[in-house]
Design a protein around this motif. Structure first.
Motif, mmCIF file in Angstrom:
data_model
loop_
_atom_site.group_PDB
_atom_site.id
_atom_site.type_symbol
_atom_site.label_atom_id
_atom_site.label_comp_id
_atom_site.label_asym_id
_atom_site.label_seq_id
_atom_site.Cartn_x
_atom_site.Cartn_y
_atom_site.Cartn_z
ATOM 1 N N ALA A 1 9.918 15.694 23.593
ATOM 2 C CA ALA A 1 9.572 14.883 24.756
ATOM 3 C C ALA A 1 9.267 13.432 24.393
ATOM 4 O O ALA A 1 9.238 12.566 25.263
ATOM 5 N N TYR A 2 9.019 13.173 23.133
ATOM 6 C CA TYR A 2 8.742 11.810 22.679
ATOM 7 C C TYR A 2 9.024 11.733 21.185
ATOM 8 O O TYR A 2 9.133 12.747 20.519
ATOM 9 N N CYS A 3 9.129 10.532 20.668
ATOM 10 C CA CYS A 3 9.369 10.312 19.242
ATOM 11 C C CYS A 3 8.196 9.564 18.636
ATOM 12 O O CYS A 3 7.698 8.598 19.215
ATOM 13 N N ARG A 4 7.787 10.030 17.501
ATOM 14 C CA ARG A 4 6.719 9.357 16.772
ATOM 15 C C ARG A 4 7.358 8.376 15.812
ATOM 16 O O ARG A 4 8.283 8.716 15.092
ATOM 17 N N GLU A 5 6.829 7.179 15.787
ATOM 18 C CA GLU A 5 7.289 6.173 14.834
ATOM 19 C C GLU A 5 6.079 5.620 14.104
ATOM 20 O O GLU A 5 5.010 5.467 14.690
ATOM 21 N N LEU A 6 6.261 5.317 12.834
ATOM 22 C CA LEU A 6 5.161 4.747 12.071
ATOM 23 C C LEU A 6 4.851 3.355 12.594
ATOM 24 O O LEU A 6 5.759 2.555 12.837
ATOM 25 N N ALA A 7 3.597 3.090 12.786
ATOM 26 C CA ALA A 7 3.162 1.773 13.256
ATOM 27 C C ALA A 7 3.282 0.753 12.133
ATOM 28 O O ALA A 7 3.246 1.094 10.951
ATOM 29 N N THR A 8 3.439 -0.479 12.505
ATOM 30 C CA THR A 8 3.453 -1.581 11.553
ATOM 31 C C THR A 8 2.221 -2.433 11.822
ATOM 32 O O THR A 8 1.964 -2.815 12.954
ATOM 33 N N TRP A 9 1.461 -2.695 10.770
ATOM 34 C CA TRP A 9 0.270 -3.514 10.948
ATOM 35 C C TRP A 9 0.647 -4.934 11.322
ATOM 36 O O TRP A 9 1.620 -5.499 10.812
ATOM 37 N N THR A 10 -0.167 -5.519 12.174
ATOM 38 C CA THR A 10 0.021 -6.928 12.501
ATOM 39 C C THR A 10 -0.432 -7.773 11.312
ATOM 40 O O THR A 10 -1.127 -7.283 10.409
ATOM 41 N N THR A 11 -0.063 -9.020 11.324
ATOM 42 C CA THR A 11 -0.511 -9.939 10.273
ATOM 43 C C THR A 11 -2.027 -10.016 10.268
ATOM 44 O O THR A 11 -2.652 -10.053 9.203
ATOM 45 N N ASP A 12 -2.643 -10.020 11.453
ATOM 46 C CA ASP A 12 -4.110 -10.047 11.533
ATOM 47 C C ASP A 12 -4.721 -8.809 10.886
ATOM 48 O O ASP A 12 -5.723 -8.916 10.168
ATOM 49 N N ASN A 13 -4.147 -7.628 11.159
ATOM 50 C CA ASN A 13 -4.648 -6.398 10.526
ATOM 51 C C ASN A 13 -4.554 -6.499 9.016
ATOM 52 O O ASN A 13 -5.526 -6.228 8.290
ATOM 53 N N GLN A 14 -3.392 -6.893 8.541
ATOM 54 C CA GLN A 14 -3.155 -6.992 7.109
ATOM 55 C C GLN A 14 -4.112 -7.987 6.462
ATOM 56 O O GLN A 14 -4.699 -7.711 5.410
ATOM 57 N N ASN A 15 -4.294 -9.132 7.102
ATOM 58 C CA ASN A 15 -5.215 -10.142 6.566
ATOM 59 C C ASN A 15 -6.643 -9.631 6.530
ATOM 60 O O ASN A 15 -7.385 -9.909 5.583
ATOM 61 N N GLN A 16 -7.054 -8.873 7.563
ATOM 62 C CA GLN A 16 -8.411 -8.320 7.591
ATOM 63 C C GLN A 16 -8.615 -7.359 6.424
ATOM 64 O O GLN A 16 -9.620 -7.431 5.721
ATOM 65 N N PHE A 17 -7.642 -6.473 6.189
ATOM 66 C CA PHE A 17 -7.764 -5.519 5.092
ATOM 67 C C PHE A 17 -7.731 -6.225 3.735
ATOM 68 O O PHE A 17 -8.454 -5.840 2.815
ATOM 69 N N LEU A 18 -6.906 -7.257 3.592
ATOM 70 C CA LEU A 18 -6.877 -8.034 2.351
ATOM 71 C C LEU A 18 -8.229 -8.704 2.106
ATOM 72 O O LEU A 18 -8.728 -8.734 0.978
ATOM 73 N N GLU A 19 -8.820 -9.233 3.164
ATOM 74 C CA GLU A 19 -10.143 -9.863 3.058
ATOM 75 C C GLU A 19 -11.196 -8.832 2.645
ATOM 76 O O GLU A 19 -12.034 -9.096 1.780
ATOM 77 N N TRP A 20 -11.159 -7.662 3.259
ATOM 78 C CA TRP A 20 -12.105 -6.602 2.893
ATOM 79 C C TRP A 20 -11.917 -6.205 1.435
ATOM 80 O O TRP A 20 -12.891 -5.975 0.724
ATOM 81 N N SER A 21 -10.672 -6.135 1.006
ATOM 82 C CA SER A 21 -10.385 -5.775 -0.384
ATOM 83 C C SER A 21 -11.011 -6.785 -1.340
ATOM 84 O O SER A 21 -11.639 -6.408 -2.332
ATOM 85 N N LYS A 22 -10.834 -8.072 -1.040
ATOM 86 C CA LYS A 22 -11.385 -9.132 -1.894
ATOM 87 C C LYS A 22 -12.897 -9.060 -1.995
ATOM 88 O O LYS A 22 -13.490 -9.402 -3.019
ATOM 89 N N HIS A 23 -13.553 -8.628 -0.896
ATOM 90 C CA HIS A 23 -15.016 -8.589 -0.859
ATOM 91 C C HIS A 23 -15.568 -7.177 -1.090
ATOM 92 O O HIS A 23 -16.745 -6.912 -0.827
#
Length: 131
Positions: free
Chosen positions: A25-47
């Motif tokens: 009835a529907y198809c699942r597709e892997l989400a792609t992180w936005t640039t903002d998401n990616q930047n937030q996680f990179l910032e968390w990683s650094k700190h």
């Protein structure tokens, strides 16, 4: 259901002699992180901010681990904590974390029963262990 998934319910009906025809009835597709998401996680990683991920499906785990790998955040990912809602999800998560090719660490993976009390208990256990 989606293009794949668990057949548990269909198997329960089948065991009672009830014929089941699965329909996509529907198809699942892997989400792609936005640039903002990616930047937030990179910032968390650094700190050294250790996120707590609540993952409720194999598809979710695969998506998160794929995005982590693509973003170059494998070292950060093994420092994070994870809550999953079924033991088979914990096995999948550990396998994918192991495949990130990073130094072996004891990543925190808690298994919740999926109800609110159990979920809160898992978050509380992780919070206590991070202090």
């Amino acid at each position: 259901r989606g293009q794949d998934g668990r057949d548990w319910l269909a198997e329960q009906f089948d065991s009672l002699g009830i014929s089941v025809c699965l329909h996509v009835a529907y198809c699942r597709e892997l989400a792609t992180w936005t640039t903002d998401n990616q930047n937030q996680f990179l910032e968390w990683s650094k700190h050294n901010v250790r996120a707590v991920w609540l993952l409720t499906s194999t598809h979710g785990i695969e998506s998160v681990m794929s995005q982590i790998s693509q973003a170059g955040l494998a070292d950060w990912a093994v420092r994070c904590s994870y809550i999953v809602t079924h033991p088979r999800l914990a096995d999948c998560l550990r396998r994918l974390l192991g495949g990130l090719q990073v130094k072996a660490q004891s990543t925190c993976v808690e298994v919740s029963r999926g109800d609110l009390t159990s979920l809160v208990s898992c978050f509380e256990k992780i919070r206590q262990n991070q202090h």
